[in-house]
Scaffold this active site. Structure first.
Site, PDB file in Angstrom:
ATOM      1  CG  ASP A 142      -1.431  -1.595   1.549  1.00  0.00           C
ATOM      2  OD1 ASP A 142      -2.192  -2.058  -0.139  1.00  0.00           O
ATOM      3  OD2 ASP A 142      -2.518  -1.589   2.634  1.00  0.00           O
ATOM      4  NE  ARG A 177     -19.588  -6.013 -22.949  1.00  0.00           N
ATOM      5  CZ  ARG A 177     -18.763  -7.186 -22.887  1.00  0.00           C
ATOM      6  NH1 ARG A 177     -17.701  -7.671 -22.284  1.00  0.00           N
ATOM      7  NH2 ARG A 177     -20.077  -8.097 -22.844  1.00  0.00           N
ATOM      8  NE  ARG A 282     -20.042  -8.032 -18.805  1.00  0.00           N
ATOM      9  CZ  ARG A 282     -20.792  -7.782 -19.363  1.00  0.00           C
ATOM     10  NH1 ARG A 282     -21.896  -6.215 -19.319  1.00  0.00           N
ATOM     11  NH2 ARG A 282     -21.353  -7.778 -21.116  1.00  0.00           N
TER      12      ARG A 282
END
Length: 366
Positions: A142, A177, A282
């Protein structure tokens, strides 16, 4: 013979084995040092019988490019919160830290090197205050430890996320998309922002900047002309809308204290639909793919530098400190300073300016 014990705690991370190898190789140059490894963080010390292995040059041969950690890891429980069942059959947590320190003394362990992220280093600091000779090595994909310029494993995670963006661009273009890619990072948006810039995403949503769904919708609409077009959104798992909260999943794992994040990509798609966005969407959740596998060269080198510096700190008895990379140097910083505040994205950060300069939407209203 003096002894140093290595523990790897928290989530696994590309580069852990390279750190272990570096410590062992550096220690082997000193004639009077033996290196031990505790299995599954400090569990190996606390278990009965103990589970500790001797780490020598033969044991660590060729592990620098392997993912994971040969001494295993855990992000559950720990010496200050050891899960046990009470007489009622219910789980409760007990403090076994003093017991663990006594066991280390009986084993003639002179120093401990604890490799881990924020949670692990909080344990390091607490153990140091109890008198344990301990040194921390920062580990987290992170990149959220503020005392070091970078943590090993981060760049490998960014590489995995960037490759995912690259692949989604082609399928998004083929089908007209929008793909929403959810990446790790917890409360920090570093993986998401770096992958968005490197992969050429159109929208990047991070925890530090709660998004406006209308701003996200507007940015995506601009990518379509007469229902033709495509877009890729990179969203950090800890991102959330203005006025909302992070998406947290229920978790009944014993000893696991951190909120279990994940699912914001699906939430975002539903929010866009409700806002009137009608193009096909998606989602892809990378999940633990970012944690596993072979570390890239940068992380192997950084890991090796951390490992060598950590053992040299043992030789110098710089206990209660953590290795930190401050370009171009590797220094020792007090553990209490290392865990004082997280390294989070700020509005004036140079990478934020780059994101805006590239026209990548951060989900903010103009």
């Amino acid at each position: 013979m003096k002894r140093v014990l290595i523990a790897t705690g928290g989530g696994d991370c590309p580069g852990l084995n390279a750190v272990i190898r570096a410590i062992v190789h550096r220690a082997s140059q000193e004639k009077d040092w033996e290196v031990l490894g505790s299995i599954q963080a400090f569990n190996g010390i606390l278990w009965e019988p103990t589970e500790v292995v001797v780490l020598d040059n033969e044991k660590v041969k060729g592990i620098h490019f392997q993912g994971g950690t040969i001494i295993e890891t855990t992000n559950k429980g720990g010496p200050f919160a050891w899960p046990v069942k009470n007489k009622k059959g219910e789980w409760e947590y007990v403090d076994r830290s003093e017991e663990m320190i006594r066991k280390l003394q009986i084993m003639h362990v002179d120093a401990v090197i604890n490799i881990g992220g924020d949670g692990s280093q909080r344990i390091s600091e607490a153990l140091y205050r109890k008198g344990l000779n301990i040194i921390g090595v920062p580990k987290t994909i992170d990149n959220d430890l503020s005392s070091t310029d970078s943590t090993f494993g981060f760049q490998t995670a960014v590489e995995v996320a960037t490759e995912a963006v690259d692949k989604l661009v082609t399928t998004a273009a083929s089908h007209n998309r929008v793909f929403v890619l959810e990446v790790m990072g917890r409360e920090a948006g570093w993986i998401a922002m770096n992958a968005a810039v490197a992969g050429g995403a159109d929208v990047c949503l991070i925890p530090e900047m709660p998004y406006d769904i209308e701003a996200v919708k507007d940015a995506l609409e601009k990518r379509f002309v007469h229902d033709r077009g495509f877009a890729v959104v990179v969203i950090a798992e800890g991102a959330y809308p203005k006025g909302g909260k992070m998406v947290v999943q229920e978790n009944d794992e014993i000893g696991y204290e951190n909120p279990k994040l994940g699912g914001i990509s699906g939430v975002l798609i539903n929010q866009l639909k409700k806002a009137g966005f009608q193009h096909d969407m998606r989602q892809t959740v990378l999940g633990h793919l970012q944690r596993g596998g072979v570390p890239i060269a940068y992380d192997r080198v950084l890991s090796a530098q951390f490992g060598v510096k950590a053992f040299e700190m043992v030789l110098n008895e710089e206990y209660g400190k953590m290795v930190a990379y401050r370009h171009p140097d590797f220094i020792a910083v007090p553990l209490k300073d290392a865990i004082a505040k997280p390294n989070l994205v700020t509005p004036d950060n140079a990478l934020v300016k780059t994101v805006k300069g590239l026209g990548i939407s951060l989900g903010q209203k103009e």
